[in-house]
Design an enzyme around this catalytic site. Sequence first.
Site, PDB file in Angstrom:
ATOM      1  N   GLY A 148      -0.337   0.881   8.053  1.00 27.97           N
ATOM      2  CA  GLY A 148       0.712   1.023   7.064  1.00 27.97           C
ATOM      3  C   GLY A 148       0.212   0.659   5.677  1.00 27.97           C
ATOM      4  O   GLY A 148      -0.883   0.116   5.506  1.00 27.97           O
ATOM      5  N   CYS A 149       1.028   0.950   4.670  1.00 19.23           N
ATOM      6  CA  CYS A 149       0.618   0.714   3.280  1.00 19.23           C
ATOM      7  C   CYS A 149       0.557  -0.772   2.945  1.00 19.23           C
ATOM      8  O   CYS A 149      -0.477  -1.269   2.476  1.00 19.23           O
ATOM      9  CB  CYS A 149       1.547   1.455   2.335  1.00 19.23           C
ATOM     10  SG  CYS A 149       3.311   1.189   2.628  1.00 19.23           S
TER      11      CYS A 149
END
EC number: 1.2.1.38
Length: 342
Positions: A148-149
Site C-alpha cells: 500500500g501507499c
Amino acid sequence: MIKVGIVGGTGYTGVELLRLLSRHPDVELTAITSRKEAGLRVDAMYPSLRGWVDLAFTTPDEANLAGCDVVFFATPNGIAMQEAVRLVEAGVRVIDLAADFRIKDIAEWEKWYGMTHASPQLVAEAVYGLPEINRDAVRTARVVANPGCYPTAVQLGFLPLIEAEAIDPASLIADCKSGVSGAGRKAEVHTLFAEATDSFKAYGVAGHRHLPEIRQGLAAVAGQPVGLTFVPHLTPMVRGIHATLYARLKKDVDLQGLFESRYAGERFVDVLPAGSCPETRSVRGSNTCRIAVHRPQGSDTVVVLSVIDNLVKGAAGQAVQNLNLMFGLPESTGLEIVPLMP
C-alpha cells in the site's frame, strides 16, 4: 516481449499502470478489462493515453488473461483473491495492487477487510513486493502483493533504524498525509472539490487498514512485535504521501550515515542532505521515495520525513518495479521518470 494484462483498468492505479507500461520497452499490453466500460476505447476514457494505448476495454470473460505472462489486478479489495488462483494454475504470474495477499494472518485480514478470504493458500506463498526488502524473493514469485501507499512510505522511513537496532520498536509514531487520489476514482462526498479543498483532516484514527500491514512488515525486520501509532490525514492535493515518523533512539548513531549507507544502492530511494525537508511535489509522477532524517535539538527523538507519489511508488510504479524483477530486467526499466514541476 512480456505479454501483460490488467484487470480493472479504469481507476487511478489502472490508468497509472497504463501510462507506465505504454512506454515500457519490454512489455506488450494485450488486455485491459472492465465490465462496466467493455467496448469503450481506453483513450476515450483517458485522452492522455491517446497515441500510446490502442486498446479497448473488454470483460474479464472475453479477455485472454490466461495467455498473458503476467496479470496486474488494479481492482477493489476482494477481487484478486477470487480470480488469481486459476491464472496461477495456468502459469500466469500475478501482481495484485489491492490488499488481498498482503497480510499473512488470514483472521487479521478478514477482521480489517470485512470478508472471508477466498484463497488463503495463495496468501501463504505470496511475496510482499517491497523491493528494498524482498528483492530476491520477488524475482521468483508467482504472486506478488504490491504494498500500500502509506506502508511503503512508512516502512522505507523506519527500515534503516530498525535494522540497526537503533530505536525502540515498541513506541513508533507515523503521522501521515495523503492526497485525495488515494481514495480512488469513485464518487464520494468527502473527496468532492468543495469538500476537500481548503481543508485538512485526520481519518481512521481508531484504526486504518494499512496499520496491520505496516506492523507486519516492521515486525518482520525487527524480529519482534512493534508498537505503532498510525494516524493518516487527507490533504487538499491530488497526489502525494508525506510521512512524518517519530521514534526513540536506544543508542547514539550517525543517522545521516546510516540512511545513506542503507540506501546507497537503491535507485528509487533518495536520501537528502542533512537538514533537508522533502516535498511531495519533488516526487510527483515518479517512482522515487525521498527521505530526510533529523534529530531535533540533539534529543533522543529521531524524526524521519518520507515522501512518495501515492500512485507511483505507492502503487503502479512499484508494481512495474516488481514486474522488472520478476522477469529479469533492470529494475528501473520504464521507470526513469523526471518528476513533474510545478
